[in-house]
Structure formats: structure tokens, C-alpha cells
Design an enzyme around this catalytic site. Sequence first.
Site, mmCIF file in Angstrom:
data_model
loop_
_atom_site.group_PDB
_atom_site.id
_atom_site.type_symbol
_atom_site.label_atom_id
_atom_site.label_comp_id
_atom_site.label_asym_id
_atom_site.label_seq_id
_atom_site.Cartn_x
_atom_site.Cartn_y
_atom_site.Cartn_z
ATOM 1 N N SER A 117 26.445 8.231 29.064
ATOM 2 C CA SER A 117 26.598 6.873 28.776
ATOM 3 C C SER A 117 25.004 6.601 27.834
ATOM 4 O O SER A 117 24.164 6.699 28.315
ATOM 5 C CB SER A 117 26.448 5.902 29.914
ATOM 6 O OG SER A 117 26.418 4.601 29.970
ATOM 7 N N HIS A 131 27.114 1.371 21.577
ATOM 8 C CA HIS A 131 27.495 1.930 22.750
ATOM 9 C C HIS A 131 28.336 2.996 22.683
ATOM 10 O O HIS A 131 29.271 3.012 22.011
ATOM 11 C CB HIS A 131 28.052 0.736 23.539
ATOM 12 C CG HIS A 131 28.780 1.330 24.908
ATOM 13 N ND1 HIS A 131 30.173 1.485 24.891
ATOM 14 C CD2 HIS A 131 28.493 1.793 26.234
ATOM 15 C CE1 HIS A 131 30.753 1.906 26.269
ATOM 16 N NE2 HIS A 131 29.559 1.997 26.861
ATOM 17 N N ASN A 133 30.125 6.240 25.553
ATOM 18 C CA ASN A 133 30.483 6.926 26.856
ATOM 19 C C ASN A 133 31.473 7.725 26.852
ATOM 20 O O ASN A 133 32.562 7.422 26.253
ATOM 21 C CB ASN A 133 30.038 5.976 27.965
ATOM 22 C CG ASN A 133 31.315 5.331 28.481
ATOM 23 O OD1 ASN A 133 32.021 4.693 27.808
ATOM 24 N ND2 ASN A 133 31.795 5.707 29.612
ATOM 25 N N ARG A 135 33.489 10.325 29.968
ATOM 26 C CA ARG A 135 33.477 10.591 31.372
ATOM 27 C C ARG A 135 34.453 11.527 31.704
ATOM 28 O O ARG A 135 35.655 11.350 31.073
ATOM 29 C CB ARG A 135 33.240 9.602 32.037
ATOM 30 C CG ARG A 135 34.193 8.555 32.143
ATOM 31 C CD ARG A 135 34.039 7.508 32.633
ATOM 32 N NE ARG A 135 35.215 6.481 32.475
ATOM 33 C CZ ARG A 135 35.158 5.712 31.388
ATOM 34 N NH1 ARG A 135 34.524 5.459 30.465
ATOM 35 N NH2 ARG A 135 36.058 4.828 31.186
ATOM 36 N N GLY A 278 26.850 2.966 44.724
ATOM 37 C CA GLY A 278 25.667 3.469 45.293
ATOM 38 C C GLY A 278 24.733 4.171 44.283
ATOM 39 O O GLY A 278 23.710 4.792 44.748
#
Length: 295
Positions: A117, A131, A133, A135, A278
Amino acid sequence: MQDFADQKARASAWFRHLRDEIVTAFEALEDSHAEGPLAEAAPGRFEVKPTTRTAEDGSDAGGGLMSVMRGGRVFEKVGVNVSEVYGTLGEAAQKSMAARGVPGMEDDPRFWASGISLVAHMQNPHAPAVHMNTRMFWTPHTWWFGGGSDLNPCIEYAEDTAHFHATQKAHLDPHGEAHYPRLKAWADEYFYIPHRKRARGVGGIFMDDLNSGDWEVDFALTQDIGRAFLPAFVPLVEKRRAQPFTEDDRDTQLVHRGIYAEYNLVYDRGTKFGLATGHDPDAVLMSLPPLAKWI
């Protein structure tokens, strides 16, 4: 479904390789900035630190590498993060995945994800923010790729937009000429700010949930989306980084950054996922600009 151990390792290694290439290229831009605003300042360098993800039960659940440059000659703030995280999705994340059509989450909510990212906010208002990213996501029931890149100038230049899009198209066309128009339209839809009734920037390409049934084909496409980034973006920085600018230009930049921040905090799927699962909040919120303003 098999655990995809080899595919996971290859994808994670590719994202790290791409990160290394981009960090090297961006530090080279700092070194070569010899005239114009901030040319006499010290060249910027990335600060690198590991990041961690903690599962709900407190156990280790992966992490990554956060690389951030602040206050450079060319980049006011740029982050290039890579991550590899795993574990069990919480109830809210399971519901979100199920709503997207991901099968089997109620029965087995294990997951693995890896990606890169990047967000760059520039010193010169004439140089566009950007930007990028890409994945890979895996569950015991499926896998997919996602990501793309989009240009976010506060002062728009038609020739810059044309170059950015043409470079992406050139990298996508070998995989099939239908990809670029589809991914461009997807980016236009995804990077739209409903409460502003405007696009975040001048677009780019975007995809999500890519699973054609052939992992090798989809991985090759994802790699070329990553390979398109530097040739699409670096020439624009080289063209604009020494261009004179005014206080009004700077004000325009800061207002545009406020709009960028609104999108990332309210709508961006990656931001929501990272915080909900998290991951290190500093890494998740790396995309936010160092300074912004609202009218």
C-alpha cells in the site's frame, strides 16, 4: 481447498520486491532534485519499522514493514507499506465478507492476506499526489486479488492525466484489451465521494475480488498493475517538482488533501478492514496527509 502455501509465499515476496523498487526510485528522486523549491534541503530518506497485528485473543497474527519519508525535497510525506497478516476474522469482518459473497465464513473464518500500500503527498502543489495498492486475500474456501492505482492532483494537467492512464493501459492490454476500460470504470466508481458529489482525483484503475479460476493468470495481471506504477508516476514528478508555486497553490493543495482524507476515513475499504482486524493503526492510517485544511 488447499492451503496455497506456495502461492502465498510468491505473492508476499512480489509485494516486498515491488516495495523495494519503489523505495529506491523515490529516494533517487530526492537525490536528483537539484533546482527549484527545496532543492537546497537535505534529500529525504525512508524511516523503516516493523508493524504487528494482534489477534483478538492477544496472539501474534502477522505484520509487515512500514516505510515512511517525511519532509523531503520532493515528498512531503510518502508511505510504502507491505504486510502479511493471518488469523481468524471477527464477527463484524465475517459479516462484511459474507455480504460481499465470500463463501463459508460462518463455518471457517480463517484468513490470510498480503499486499503493498502506497500513498504519496508532494511538496510542490503542481506535482500530483498518488495512491497505489495491490493485495492477495485467501480463505479456506476461496482466494482473490485486488488493488490498482489512481492519481490525485490538486492542480490538474490534462497531459499528466493522459500519461498516467496510457501507461496503465499499456501494461494491462497484453492481458486482454477489455481489462483497462473495465478497471478504469471501476476506479471511477470506487474513488467517488458521495457526500461531495465528486471524484477523489482523476482516476486510474481498480479491481477487487479477482478470481478467474486461474491463479497464475490473475497473479500475472496483478504484477503488471504494480509494474505500471513507477513509469506512470515518476515522469510526472520529474516534470512538476521544480515548477514555481504560490501561496494560493499551496492553499489549493491543502483543501484538496482535506477531501482526500475524508474519503480515506469514511469510505476506503482497506482502511476499514485494517482497523477492524487489529493491524497497526499507524500503518493503516499512513495514507493521511501531514497537513490539510477545510474551508
